[in-house]
Design a protein around this motif. Structure first.
Motif, PDB file in Angstrom:
ATOM      1  N   PHE B  68       0.798  -1.222   0.000  1.00 38.93           N
ATOM      2  CA  PHE B  68       0.000   0.000   0.000  1.00 38.93           C
ATOM      3  C   PHE B  68       0.830   1.272   0.000  1.00 38.93           C
ATOM      4  N   ILE B  69       2.108   1.131   0.275  1.00 36.81           N
ATOM      5  CA  ILE B  69       2.916   2.342   0.383  1.00 36.81           C
ATOM      6  C   ILE B  69       3.675   2.559  -0.914  1.00 36.81           C
ATOM      7  N   PRO B  70       3.450   3.692  -1.564  1.00 31.99           N
ATOM      8  CA  PRO B  70       4.146   3.936  -2.836  1.00 31.99           C
ATOM      9  C   PRO B  70       5.647   4.062  -2.640  1.00 31.99           C
ATOM     10  N   TYR B  72       7.988   6.208  -3.425  1.00 33.51           N
ATOM     11  CA  TYR B  72       8.715   7.409  -3.011  1.00 33.51           C
ATOM     12  C   TYR B  72       8.410   7.831  -1.584  1.00 33.51           C
ATOM     13  N   VAL B  73       7.431   7.156  -0.943  1.00 35.53           N
ATOM     14  CA  VAL B  73       7.118   7.525   0.447  1.00 35.53           C
ATOM     15  C   VAL B  73       7.669   6.503   1.412  1.00 35.53           C
ATOM     16  N   PRO B  76      10.362   7.566   4.578  1.00 39.96           N
ATOM     17  CA  PRO B  76       9.729   8.323   5.676  1.00 39.96           C
ATOM     18  C   PRO B  76       8.652   7.515   6.395  1.00 39.96           C
ATOM     19  N   SER B  77       7.861   6.739   5.627  1.00 41.99           N
ATOM     20  CA  SER B  77       6.812   5.945   6.275  1.00 41.99           C
ATOM     21  C   SER B  77       7.406   4.936   7.235  1.00 41.99           C
ATOM     22  N   ILE B  79      10.176   5.067   8.755  1.00 42.31           N
ATOM     23  CA  ILE B  79      10.728   5.748   9.920  1.00 42.31           C
ATOM     24  C   ILE B  79       9.626   6.091  10.912  1.00 42.31           C
ATOM     25  N   VAL B  80       8.503   6.569  10.409  1.00 43.18           N
ATOM     26  CA  VAL B  80       7.419   6.925  11.329  1.00 43.18           C
ATOM     27  C   VAL B  80       6.865   5.687  12.018  1.00 43.18           C
ATOM     28  N   ILE B  81       6.715   4.611  11.243  1.00 46.76           N
ATOM     29  CA  ILE B  81       6.197   3.369  11.847  1.00 46.76           C
ATOM     30  C   ILE B  81       7.133   2.896  12.947  1.00 46.76           C
ATOM     31  N   ALA B  83       9.237   4.709  14.643  1.00 50.26           N
ATOM     32  CA  ALA B  83       9.169   5.642  15.768  1.00 50.26           C
ATOM     33  C   ALA B  83       7.937   5.371  16.623  1.00 50.26           C
ATOM     34  N   THR B  84       6.838   5.012  15.974  1.00 50.96           N
ATOM     35  CA  THR B  84       5.619   4.693  16.722  1.00 50.96           C
ATOM     36  C   THR B  84       5.862   3.548  17.681  1.00 50.96           C
ATOM     37  N   LEU B 118      15.808  -0.099  10.490  1.00 49.73           N
ATOM     38  CA  LEU B 118      15.515   0.418   9.156  1.00 49.73           C
ATOM     39  C   LEU B 118      16.107  -0.487   8.088  1.00 49.73           C
TER      40      LEU B 118
END
Lengths: 194, 229, 329
Positions: B68-70, B72-73, B76-77, B79-81, B83-84, B118
């Motif tokens: 589901f995640i393209p 180019y994102v 960052p995605s 990294i946020v996951i 971090a959550t 990562l």
């Protein structure tokens, strides 16, 4: 003690006595990876300095004036990492525009600044320990200067290693770590001066 | 491009990171906590467990969301996951393991930027289904935990002279085993508890592991040639 | 261009969705864990006040004070009711630093005092601890310091801290509803319930740097609607020292009490006992065992005389008001 003197002393403390790499252990991965050539080490140090100072200046107000009053202080890590990632992108674009050779020289290490423990480490510890803005800023500046200093020294030392004889197992990372150990020992001697 | 490289089996995904592809000793990733939290064995165990939890959870979620995640994102995605989950683990540790939480300090937050997490997300979880990703996460976590425990063993036994339990995990009774340092004698090397010692131990152990891995690789190669003949 | 806009939009949407999801997960976790975190910090605070309130059930976050030797205080409750405050105090005495935890009951009486510092000079501290044992079980009063029993200065320091804690508790009872003026006058009229805004007065006497005193403001103090007296803000400048005080005069023109707000530092960091104020002058005139005009017999007669002059002027001022209650001058 005037504010300015306290500020300078705090910077020196973060830079030498409590050195970011050799005492606090942030930023080791990049330290070992990049530290081979002096020129790229210098540019790396500069880029990291830029990012750390900017990140400190941006993240502390966000925490103090946005997250804490809203009661979502626990969201800090997520926000910080987003800020750092965007800052690194911005710095990368900046470098690409103004010095393409530097950009090529840094290569993959530029986006890797995002995952450099030093950046998130400084920003997070500033707010975890409840420092005020000036102390956080001093901490950030001192940390980046300390990082710069160490990475530069390290690169110079490692340059001399090229081609010397040593056991095969020690080549590369292990000898780098032993070198770091000796550097750490010399910095340890600086404790207690201020 | 994915078809050219055979997808690793589940067993392979779990076992490889324990020695052959150990994230700390072989790939030399995640060195920051390996130097900072290895002053005592208990701290290292605690850090290892929390790290494994974060790694496993983030691998699972990233693998589940990979379609589901393209492109180019992605970074960052991820990294946020990550971090959550680090924040979740931080909150849980603050509530249920407060001594561990205060002794790990900022390094708990720094799991967010640990290259291993990562790295595994990019190298494995984004191309593989959920179960193998989970095993990969557990395997790498276990490998990392074992690695930092080895460092901690050296630093605590040789550096502090005693092996103590119950200080970080307060639900076990406090016991201090005197090994190199007792009430009246002291053969420990306190330098190993300092930053210098940390670098030293890590460097030497990495070298030793490199020797072991090379030796085993050579053995395997010799065996293969014998079989060929 | 359109491609870039589409990319930007999808980036924002995806990241936004992930951040929202993150927020939800973290928020839920935080809701689950916060009672445990609170319980842990409460356990820490309970242990801190355990020496003075062993039956405490709930202890608030520390409230910073940082004046008069008091560092911070905790509100202590049990059974849903406020039972008192635990004050932590720290004051230098001789060469040591005396750290204490003072428990003040909700009725402003002393509950218990514990010494929390590990002192370098144990002889003084041991003597003080013996004396405190008597204070804690009620056989001695906290302001009754036997002379010549050793550790006198240390005991005096502790006594001063206890008094400061009691005064602070009284002055701050009622929380935010207490005005600054009421808090001020409660230093000399502890049971006051009302105070006016204060009227400026200009009374002074003596020569600066020699025996100068002045009174600058007068507050009318009431208890439950009736005027009980007047509180004056004043200061003295005897020799090269400075001190500011609050002087309490009863409605009939007689001296009630005096409270030292600040005293300049001499070679003591203490409040009530710098060497230029006769050692027991202020406590004795406050407790009524000495008249303010009895200035002889101490280390610094001039200082005592200056304070006395200030008090007499305040008394005269009250009498000149005609003694009618409720008059705003």
């Amino acid at each position: 003690m005037s504010v300015f003197v306290a500020f300078v002393l705090a910077i020196l403390n973060a830079m030498l006595m409590d050195n970011v790499v050799l005492s606090r252990f942030y930023g080791i991965c990049s330290f070992i990876g990049v530290g081979n050539r002096v020129k790229s080490a210098t540019s790396m140090g500069l880029a990291v300095t830029f990012v750390i100072v900017l990140a400190t200046v941006v993240c502390w107000p966000i925490y103090t004036f946005l997250l804490v009053p809203a009661g979502i202080a626990y969201f800090d890590t997520v926000i910080y990492i987003l800020v750092i990632a965007s800052l690194v992108q911005a710095v990368a674009l900046f470098i690409r525009r103004f010095s393409p050779s530097l950009y090529r020289g840094l290569g993959i290490y530029l986006p890797l600044i995002t995952t450099n423990c030093a950046v998130l480490g400084v920003v997070q510890s500033n707010t975890d320990t409840g420092l005020d803005f000036l102390s956080s800023l001093a901490n950030g500046v001192g940390t980046s200067l300390g990082y710069f200093l160490v990475i530069f020294l390290f690169a110079c030392i490692r340059e001399k290693f090229e081609g010397t004889n040593m056991p095969k197992a020690m080549k590369g990372v292990p000898i780098a770590l032993v070198t770091a150990a000796l550097l750490a020992l010399s910095f340890y001697g600086l404790q207690g001066i201020i | 491009m994915d078809n050219a490289i055979a997808k690793p089996s589940k067993k392979e995904a779990f076992l490889a990171p324990l020695l052959k592809a150990n994230p700390l000793f072989v790939l030399v990733l995640g060195t920051c906590p390996a130097l900072a939290v290895t002053t005592t064995l208990e701290q290292a165990i605690g850090m290892g467990i929390l790290f494994t939890v974060v790694l496993a959870l983030s691998n699972v979620i990233i693998s589940a969301l990979r379609k589901f995640i393209p492109e180019y994102v992605r970074i960052p995605s991820y990294i946020v996951i990550i971090a959550t989950f680090v924040t979740v683990v931080k909150l849980l540790a603050e509530a249920f393991l407060p001594e561990l939480y205060s002794s790990l300090g900022v390094f708990l937050s720094l799991i967010t930027v640990n290259c291993i997490v990562l790295g595994r997300a990019e190298a494995f979880a984004q191309d593989n289904p959920v179960l193998p990703s989970l095993l990969d996460g557990l395997g790498n976590g276990l490998g990392y935990t074992i690695a930092i425990c080895i460092i901690a063993l050296f630093r605590e036994i040789l550096g502090a002279g005693t092996l103590s339990f119950g200080k970080t995990f307060t639900f076990i009774p406090q016991v201090t085993i005197p090994l190199l340092k007792g009430d009246t004698w002291d053969y420990s090397m306190p330098l190993l508890q300092q930053p210098t010692g940390a670098f030293l131990v890590l460097g030497i152990v990495i070298a030793l592991i490199a020797v072991i891995v090379n030796f085993r690789a050579k053995q395997a190669k010799i065996k293969k040639e014998e079989v060929k003949e | 261009m359109k491609e870039n806009v589409k990319k930007g939009l999808i980036t924002t949407l995806t990241l936004g969705a992930i951040v929202l999801g993150a927020g939800a997960i973290i928020g839920v976790t935080s809701a689950i864990t916060s009672p445990f975190v609170y319980a842990h910090s409460l356990a820490g605070r309970l242990e801190a006040v355990n020496g003075v309130f062993p039956n405490a059930e709930d202890v608030s976050e520390p409230e910073e004070i940082n004046s008069n030797g008091l560092v911070e205080r905790y509100e202590v409750s049990a059974g849903g009711e406020l039972i008192g405050w635990a004050y932590s105090g720290s004051q230098k005495s001789q060469t040591d630093t005396v750290d204490v935890m003072v428990g003040i009951n909700a009725d402003f009486t002393l509950e218990r005092v514990e010494i929390t510092s590990s002192s370098t000079n144990s002889a003084y501290m041991d003597a003080a601890r013996d004396w405190l044992a008597g204070v804690n079980n009620g056989t001695t009063s906290y302001d009754d310091i036997p002379v010549g029993a050793g550790g006198t200065k240390t005991k005096q320091t502790i006594s001063i801290l206890v008094q400061a804690a009691i005064d602070h508790a009284k002055a701050n009872a009622g929380g935010d509803a207490v005005s600054a003026e009421l808090r001020l006058v409660r230093n000399v009229f502890p049971d006051a319930t009302e105070s006016d805004q204060g009227t400026a007065v200009e009374l002074s006497g003596g020569t600066p740097q020699a025996n100068y005193w002045e009174l600058t403001k007068r507050y009318e103090v009431g208890e439950n609607g009736e005027t009980v007296g007047y509180a004056y803000e004043g200061s003295i400048n005897p020799m090269s020292q400075q001190g500011s005080f609050v002087v309490g005069i009863k409605a009939d023109g007689t001296f009630s009490r005096i409270y030292a707000v600040t005293l300049s530092l001499d070679d003591h960091d203490g409040l009530y006992n710098p060497s230029w104020i006769p050692g027991t002058y202020i406590p004795e005139i406050n407790s009524g065992t000495r008249n303010p005009d009895d200035c002889i017999g101490g280390e610094a007669t001039i200082t005592a005389e200056t304070i006395n002059a200030m008090i007499e002027a305040a008394e005269a001022d009250v009498l000149s008001l005609g003694g009618s209650s409720g008059e705003a001058a």
